[in-house]
Design an enzyme around this catalytic site. Structure first.
Site, PDB file in Angstrom:
ATOM      1  N   GLY A  12       0.844  -1.207   0.000  1.00  0.00           N
ATOM      2  CA  GLY A  12       0.000   0.000   0.000  1.00  0.00           C
ATOM      3  C   GLY A  12       0.869   1.242   0.000  1.00  0.00           C
ATOM      4  N   THR A 128       4.906   2.355   5.750  1.00  0.00           N
ATOM      5  CA  THR A 128       3.508   1.934   5.835  1.00  0.00           C
ATOM      6  C   THR A 128       2.753   2.835   6.799  1.00  0.00           C
ATOM      7  OG1 THR A 128       1.979   0.227   6.634  1.00  0.00           O
ATOM      8  CG2 THR A 128       4.188   0.148   7.537  1.00  0.00           C
ATOM      9  N   ASP A 130       0.448   1.720   8.494  1.00  0.00           N
ATOM     10  CA  ASP A 130       0.016   0.849   9.596  1.00  0.00           C
ATOM     11  C   ASP A 130       1.001   0.848  10.779  1.00  0.00           C
ATOM     12  OD1 ASP A 130      -2.040   0.208   7.898  1.00  0.00           O
ATOM     13  OD2 ASP A 130      -1.189  -1.717   7.279  1.00  0.00           O
ATOM     14  N   ARG A 165     -24.760  13.114  19.332  1.00  0.00           N
ATOM     15  CA  ARG A 165     -24.653  11.798  18.689  1.00  0.00           C
ATOM     16  C   ARG A 165     -23.462  10.996  19.175  1.00  0.00           C
ATOM     17  NH1 ARG A 165     -26.019  13.765  12.571  1.00  0.00           N
ATOM     18  NH2 ARG A 165     -28.228  13.223  12.644  1.00  0.00           N
ATOM     19  N   GLY A 173      -5.280   0.150   9.300  1.00  0.00           N
ATOM     20  CA  GLY A 173      -4.232  -0.394  10.172  1.00  0.00           C
ATOM     21  C   GLY A 173      -4.124  -1.898  10.143  1.00  0.00           C
ATOM     22  N   ARG A 174      -4.973  -2.552   9.335  1.00  0.00           N
ATOM     23  CA  ARG A 174      -5.015  -4.023   9.304  1.00  0.00           C
ATOM     24  C   ARG A 174      -5.198  -4.570  10.720  1.00  0.00           C
ATOM     25  NH1 ARG A 174      -4.416  -5.855   4.316  1.00  0.00           N
ATOM     26  NH2 ARG A 174      -2.737  -5.112   2.990  1.00  0.00           N
ATOM     27  N   HIS A 278      -9.209   5.622   2.181  1.00  0.00           N
ATOM     28  CA  HIS A 278      -7.930   5.953   1.540  1.00  0.00           C
ATOM     29  C   HIS A 278      -7.543   7.419   1.657  1.00  0.00           C
ATOM     30  CE1 HIS A 278      -8.750   1.955   0.012  1.00  0.00           C
ATOM     31  NE2 HIS A 278      -7.447   1.859  -0.201  1.00  0.00           N
ATOM     32  N   ARG A 281      -4.339   7.703   3.259  1.00  0.00           N
ATOM     33  CA  ARG A 281      -3.085   7.344   2.588  1.00  0.00           C
ATOM     34  C   ARG A 281      -2.639   8.374   1.564  1.00  0.00           C
ATOM     35  NH1 ARG A 281      -3.730   1.211   1.209  1.00  0.00           N
ATOM     36  NH2 ARG A 281      -3.501   1.958  -0.915  1.00  0.00           N
TER      37      ARG A 281
HETATM   38  O1  F6P Z   1      -1.395  -1.572   4.605  1.00  0.00           O
HETATM   39  C1  F6P Z   1      -1.920  -0.313   4.374  1.00  0.00           C
HETATM   40  C2  F6P Z   1      -3.399  -0.377   4.230  1.00  0.00           C
HETATM   41  O2  F6P Z   1      -3.873   0.937   4.009  1.00  0.00           O
HETATM   42  C3  F6P Z   1      -4.158  -1.039   5.382  1.00  0.00           C
HETATM   43  O3  F6P Z   1      -4.296  -0.200   6.503  1.00  0.00           O
HETATM   44  C4  F6P Z   1      -5.439  -1.406   4.708  1.00  0.00           C
HETATM   45  O4  F6P Z   1      -6.086  -2.492   5.339  1.00  0.00           O
HETATM   46  C5  F6P Z   1      -4.999  -1.793   3.337  1.00  0.00           C
HETATM   47  O5  F6P Z   1      -3.764  -1.154   3.109  1.00  0.00           O
HETATM   48  C6  F6P Z   1      -5.952  -1.420   2.248  1.00  0.00           C
HETATM   49  O6  F6P Z   1      -5.431  -1.897   1.062  1.00  0.00           O
HETATM   50  P1  F6P Z   1      -5.974  -1.528  -0.380  1.00  0.00           P
HETATM   51  O7  F6P Z   1      -5.570  -0.107  -0.672  1.00  0.00           O
HETATM   52  O8  F6P Z   1      -5.279  -2.503  -1.266  1.00  0.00           O
HETATM   53  O9  F6P Z   1      -7.457  -1.687  -0.342  1.00  0.00           O
END
Ligand code: F6P
Length: 347
Positions: A12, A128, A130, A165, A173-174, A278, A281
């Site tokens: 990722g 990463t 994560d 709410r 973060g897996r 995303h 990211r």
């Molecule tokens: O490993 C980084 C990460 O963003 C994780 O936190 C997440 O579970 C995964 O990648 C998502 O992957 P993709 O972008 O392939 O859906």
């Protein structure tokens, strides 16, 4: 001594990849007169023979740019018996004396095997969001993600308060809760749920009710995508698809909705979910990640020059040190002490 370095980004993406590329290429070319080749799309580039020369011009202006100009993939060359041989042949064809692999645990699982079983001269750099790479206290990309999530929590706070709410924010973060703990503490979450500490839903509901009884009319819950709820069916994380990639990693997501439905049912409080996805990211790296990435890049070139292959650069007690790729290829999870600290702010 190595003359030509191949560089790849795998797994990722995360903010700071381009900053690291810039650091590696500038150090290698300007300081040590080495040649650099960019391998496209992670390990897939070495399978498909896709590489391109990198010059000082190629990395000009890259420091603040998100993503990776080399592209990335979650390719596992060990899926086919011919994979490793093809990688070695292409490394030879491009005359690579070293490969700097920038990525997370899965990228290093491959890099470590290629080094140990096939002699490919690999050096790793942990990247990463994560923050789960073994042997390093920080991977770059993580700090940027924490800041993005923190800002989102700040914004959700104000609307939560206006509407009385319960707001659930699902972060990535897996199976590690680093993003949730750091963003949750930084954003003042009332409850943080992480995969390392399975929790019963009723306990979460009771905590919210106690908080509301104390006069607070809203609650902020940060939940990691890999959370397992102890009293939910099989206490398994919620998968969107299984397996999602060539490393057998399932695609996670949906636990926030599942928990929200239960909270609403059991407490009667109006509950909403935000999945940050995303957004976490994308975009520009923080200052911390730019500096960490630059330090990692320079240190990785030093390892290559010293012929110290099978190693990964790491941050320990604010020093950059080498750790075996075998260590970097293991997952680092949130220690109980850190979660205990976070719990001081619950409720
Ligand atoms: O490993 C980084 C990460 O963003 C994780 O936190 C997440 O579970 C995964 O990648 C998502 O992957 P993709 O972008 O392939 O859906």
């Amino acid at each position: 001594m190595a003359k030509r370095i191949g560089i790849l980004t795998g797994g990722g993406d995360c903010p700071g990849l381009n900053a690291v590329l810039r650091a590696v290429v500038r150090t290698a070319i300007a300081q040590h007169h080495l040649e650099c080749f960019g391998i496209l799309r992670g390990w897939r580039g070495l399978l498909d023979g896709l590489a391109t020369p990198l010059t000082m011009d190629s990395v000009s202006g890259l420091l603040p740019r998100g993503g990776t100009i080399l592209r990335t993939s979650r390719t596992n060359p060990f899926l086919s018996p011919e994979g490793p041989g093809v990688i070695l042949a292409n490394a030879k064809r491009f005359a690579l004396d070293a490969v700097i692999a920038i990525g997370g645990v899965d990228t290093f699982v491959v890099g470590e095997r290629l080094f140990r079983e096939h002699g490919l001269p690999v050096v790793g750099i942990p990247a990463t969001i994560d923050n789960d790479v073994g042997g390093t206290e920080y991977s770059f990309g993580f700090d940027s993600t924490v800041n993005i999530a923190m800002e989102a929590i700040d914004r959700i706070h104000t609307t939560a308060e206006s509407h009385d709410r319960v707001m659930i924010i699902e972060v990535m973060g897996r199976l590690a809760g680093w993003i949730a703990v750091h963003a949750g503490v930084a954003g003042g979450a009332d409850i943080i749920l992480i995969p390392e500490q399975p929790i019963a839903l009723q306990d979460v509901c009771d905590a919210i009710v106690r908080r509301h009884d104390r006069g607070k009319d809203f609650s902020i819950i940060v939940i990691a995508e890999g959370v397992r709820i102890a009293d939910r069916e099989k206490a398994a994380p919620v998968f969107q698809s299984v397996p999602a990639d060539e490393f057998g990693q399932p695609r996670l997501g949906g636990i926030g909705q599942a928990v929200a439905r239960e909270i609403e049912k059991r407490t009667g409080y109006d509950t909403r979910v935000t999945v940050l996805g995303h957004i976490q990211r994308g975009g520009s790296p923080t200052g911390f990640d730019r500096v960490l990435g630059s330090r990692f890049g320079v240190a990785a070139v030093d390892l290559v020059r010293a012929g110290r292959f099978g190693q990964c650069v790491a941050l320990q007690a604010n020093d950059i040190v080498p750790v075996p790729l075998a260590t970097a290829a293991t997952r680092r999870t949130v220690p109980p002490e850190l979660y205990e600290m976070a719990k001081s702010f619950f409720g």
